[in-house]
Scaffold this active site. Structure first.
Site, PDB file in Angstrom:
ATOM      1  N   TRP A 102      40.044  23.542  38.912  1.00 42.37           N
ATOM      2  CA  TRP A 102      41.039  24.606  38.959  1.00 42.37           C
ATOM      3  C   TRP A 102      42.392  24.123  39.448  1.00 42.37           C
ATOM      4  CZ3 TRP A 102      40.193  28.180  35.801  1.00 42.37           C
ATOM      5  CH2 TRP A 102      38.875  28.548  35.496  1.00 42.37           C
ATOM      6  N   ASP A 172      45.701  28.938  45.966  1.00 37.02           N
ATOM      7  CA  ASP A 172      44.784  29.658  45.089  1.00 37.02           C
ATOM      8  C   ASP A 172      43.513  29.891  45.888  1.00 37.02           C
ATOM      9  OD1 ASP A 172      42.947  30.537  43.240  1.00 37.02           O
ATOM     10  OD2 ASP A 172      43.237  28.888  41.819  1.00 37.02           O
ATOM     11  N   LYS A 196      35.494  37.626  42.212  1.00 36.74           N
ATOM     12  CA  LYS A 196      34.547  36.908  43.052  1.00 36.74           C
ATOM     13  C   LYS A 196      34.293  37.657  44.362  1.00 36.74           C
ATOM     14  CE  LYS A 196      36.349  32.701  40.955  1.00 36.74           C
ATOM     15  NZ  LYS A 196      35.256  32.419  40.020  1.00 36.74           N
TER      16      LYS A 196
END
Length: 360
Positions: A102, A172, A196
């Site tokens: 990511w 992030d 999530k």
């Protein structure tokens, strides 16, 4: 109906109490005679829902008053572009830490807009750790320093907040936001996809310091300008109303659990049990440096990968779902976010131990 244990990395498990409340309110929200999904985002009723959700998030994370909280669309992936578009502010480069898939995607997108300095990378050890502060090579003239606090795929979590000096720190936090307390004042900007630990897919939360917004790159689309959203209370266009409402229910649920300190204790206990089971076996292994093991995403491999399919088949038969590792790394992965109960981890450990004995 029997609910099973969901270890999906995202969209992930939601608290059962939240799902039941949403179910009860689905057709008729608070006696209004319509669903929250049918309600105008401009109505006083929905504006109240949205404002309460923001207030609850501010309380949970102790967000300072000089930060804007935005409820957006586009997922965390859209933030890979929105961050440089909004935060470069005349600078010609930005620092990024590369710790996995990511952060790598964020780097690739940022390179479309600016020069990217890789402040540190753990690619050399197959992304099985996070770099230490002493390993960071930072540019004091950088627009910001970006890092991914928890790599969902690799199960690598930073055990500290990087010190970027006077350079704004961007994080992030998609897969570990709300899993433990964090000092928001250390950051210039935090972003997280909701699917999530916050709510359903389709919503993205951005927490940004006010002085960092209002100066975008030339040609930035209107909907990629943080100030546009901040000035409109995240309602410049129709927001993802149902996702925002559900996120609000999750925030209330977290407060009922005792807040982030309490949920962090639960998360550490769940993860501790699972890592102990892996470490206590010659059949299972986790590749991540102990100091950087994620408490949210626990990847593990079997001693013989030829048994992977059988492991997944039997696990699913016992109601243990979505344990297959990401296609880029293989193996297994148990995502044990806030809403995954401790009973799920206990059931997984019991199954793992029985499976190992059967294969001996």
């Amino acid at each position: 109906m029997t609910r099973k244990f969901n270890f999906s990395a995202g969209p992930a498990a939601l608290p059962e109490a939240v799902l039941k409340q949403a179910q009860a309110e689905l057709l008729d929200w608070h006696g209004e005679g319509l669903s929250i999904m049918e309600m105008s985002h401009r109505s006083a009723e929905y504006i109240g829902v949205a404002a309460q959700a923001e207030q609850d998030l501010r309380e949970l994370m102790q967000i300072p008053d000089n930060y804007k909280v935005l409820f957006l669309q586009g997922g965390a992936t859209a933030q890979f572009a929105m961050v440089p578009m909004n935060l470069l502010r005349g600078a010609t480069s930005a620092d990024y830490i590369n710790t996995g898939v990511w952060s790598g995607k964020a780097i690739k997108e940022a390179q479309r807009y600016t020069q990217v300095n890789i402040a540190a990378s753990t690619e050399g050890n197959s992304f099985t750790s996070a770099p230490a502060q002493s390993e960071l090579v930072l540019n004091p003239e950088a627009a910001y320093l970006h890092y991914t606090t928890n790599e969902t795929i690799g199960g690598v979590e930073f055990d500290y907040i990087p010190d970027a000096g006077d350079v704004p720190l961007v994080a992030d936090m998609s897969s570990d936001i709300l899993s433990a307390p964090v000092d928001v004042s250390r950051f210039g900007l935090i972003y997280a996809g909701a699917q999530k630990n916050i709510g359903p897919a389709g919503l993205t939360v951005v927490i940004v310091r006010e002085d960092l917004i209002g100066s975008t790159l030339a040609g930035t689309p209107t909907m990629y300008d943080y100030k546009v959203h901040a000035d409109a209370d995240s309602m410049n266009n129709t927001p993802p109303t149902f996702g925002w409402y559900l996120a609000g229910l999750v925030f209330q649920w977290l407060k009922q659990q005792g807040g982030l300190e309490a949920i962090a204790a639960q998360n550490r206990r769940k993860a501790g049990k699972l890592y102990a089971a892996i470490d206590g076996s010659d059949f299972y292994a986790n590749p991540v440096a102990v100091a950087n093991r994620s408490i949210m995403n626990v990847p593990f491999t079997l001693a013989d990968s030829r048994l992977d399919a059988r492991f997944l088949e039997l696990a699913e038969a016992e109601g243990l779902l979505n344990l297959k590792g990401h296609r880029s790394v293989g193996g297994m992965r148990a995502s044990i976010y806030n809403a995954v109960p401790e009973a799920a981890v206990d059931a997984l450990i019991d199954f793992m131990q029985r499976f190992e004995k059967e294969q001996a």
